[in-house]
Design an enzyme around this catalytic site. Sequence first.
Site, PDB file in Angstrom:
ATOM      1  N   ASP A  46       0.842  -1.206   0.000  1.00 46.43           N
ATOM      2  CA  ASP A  46       0.000   0.000   0.000  1.00 46.43           C
ATOM      3  C   ASP A  46       0.871   1.247   0.000  1.00 46.43           C
ATOM      4  O   ASP A  46       1.787   1.375   0.814  1.00 46.43           O
ATOM      5  CB  ASP A  46      -0.904   0.019   1.240  1.00 46.43           C
ATOM      6  CG  ASP A  46      -1.651   1.345   1.340  1.00 46.43           C
ATOM      7  OD1 ASP A  46      -2.574   1.573   0.527  1.00 46.43           O
ATOM      8  OD2 ASP A  46      -1.282   2.178   2.200  1.00 46.43           O
ATOM      9  N   TYR A  51       2.944  10.281   0.293  1.00 50.63           N
ATOM     10  CA  TYR A  51       4.099   9.814   1.063  1.00 50.63           C
ATOM     11  C   TYR A  51       5.395  10.306   0.427  1.00 50.63           C
ATOM     12  O   TYR A  51       5.910   9.710  -0.523  1.00 50.63           O
ATOM     13  CB  TYR A  51       4.120   8.285   1.174  1.00 50.63           C
ATOM     14  CG  TYR A  51       2.881   7.679   1.793  1.00 50.63           C
ATOM     15  CD1 TYR A  51       2.076   8.409   2.678  1.00 50.63           C
ATOM     16  CD2 TYR A  51       2.503   6.372   1.505  1.00 50.63           C
ATOM     17  CE1 TYR A  51       0.938   7.850   3.243  1.00 50.63           C
ATOM     18  CE2 TYR A  51       1.365   5.806   2.075  1.00 50.63           C
ATOM     19  CZ  TYR A  51       0.592   6.552   2.937  1.00 50.63           C
ATOM     20  OH  TYR A  51      -0.533   5.998   3.489  1.00 50.63           O
ATOM     21  N   LYS A  77      -3.465   5.909  -3.444  1.00 55.67           N
ATOM     22  CA  LYS A  77      -4.518   6.840  -3.018  1.00 55.67           C
ATOM     23  C   LYS A  77      -4.739   7.924  -4.060  1.00 55.67           C
ATOM     24  O   LYS A  77      -3.875   8.182  -4.903  1.00 55.67           O
ATOM     25  CB  LYS A  77      -4.129   7.516  -1.687  1.00 55.67           C
ATOM     26  CG  LYS A  77      -3.417   6.633  -0.660  1.00 55.67           C
ATOM     27  CD  LYS A  77      -4.327   5.707   0.069  1.00 55.67           C
ATOM     28  CE  LYS A  77      -3.694   5.011   1.263  1.00 55.67           C
ATOM     29  NZ  LYS A  77      -2.302   4.657   1.235  1.00 55.67           N
TER      30      LYS A  77
END
Length: 337
Positions: A46, A51, A77
């Site tokens: 994931d 990030y 995401k």
Amino acid sequence: MALKDILPGRLGFGAAPLGNMFRDIPEQEALATVNAAWDDGIRYFDTAPFYGAGLAEIRMGTALAGRPRDDYVISTKVGRLILDDTEDVSARDLGEKGGVFRYGRSNKIVNDYSGDATLRSIEESLKRLGTDRVDIAFVHDVAQDFYGDEWLAVFESARKGAFRALDRLRDEGVVKAWGLGVNRVEPIELLLALEGPRPDGFLLAGRYTLLDHARAVQRVMPMVAEHELAIVVGGPYSSGALVGGPNFEYAPAPPEILNKVARIKAIADRYGISMKAAGLQFALANPVVAAVIPGASRPSRIAEDRAALEQSIPVDFWRELRSAGLVNPAAPVPGAD
């Protein structure tokens, strides 16, 4: 497709640390960590554009290059676009996640939950990951910890944009599943109360842990079960606080949390149980939880997580935690009736 039908195992890899979360992680160490996860048999990874402003996705793509694409599952995401322009990293408004990625790339991060931005976000993630598809797309952080009083307006923007776009992409087979990736339970409750669109599952970070689970177990877990969906638990160690780290919820742990950790650890030590084992096995004992994805930034952490998952824990340990008021009465625990 339901999330639980896609995930290849109970233990996955949370890639936030690959974005230089809390520290400047050398490239080789980051890649070696993903390789260690692969060698351990982990096949669910994931990540997110957020990030490290794309850094985690780039590193993940490098580490997985050459692996057979059908052999692993990847989730990323949407909700934030990473631009080529740079910005002052210290001046970013990241809600409660302040300086978490101050060692990441300095590319400008733009919040955008519209349908067009969702399509663009996935396209750009594919480039950074060096792959032709992502399996699961989570709408990232449509919650209070990032947007404060504005969170409902942001959620509404995502409802009209990202949710509908992902519903369509799922129906077209571009992604296999979509849902929310959040650190709060309220957005999940709100989405499940709507007539449509229909998510396939959720990533809930930090809210179903040994240190913090009361609200989730009473409200959101029953709702998710009712809809026959599943949750991936992120942040099972509560930003490290559970396993002796200084942070809880991406910030220095408050005294009441440190006290709770000390009380749990005293009981765990008496039974010879690692805090990682207690944390992972607690989260996975809930039938709504399909997988848990601890973050790792060093190869050695992978072996620790696997050992924690396999450690034998006597039922008396959980009974003692319950009687000490350290586990909510409604929370399922391993091995108990």
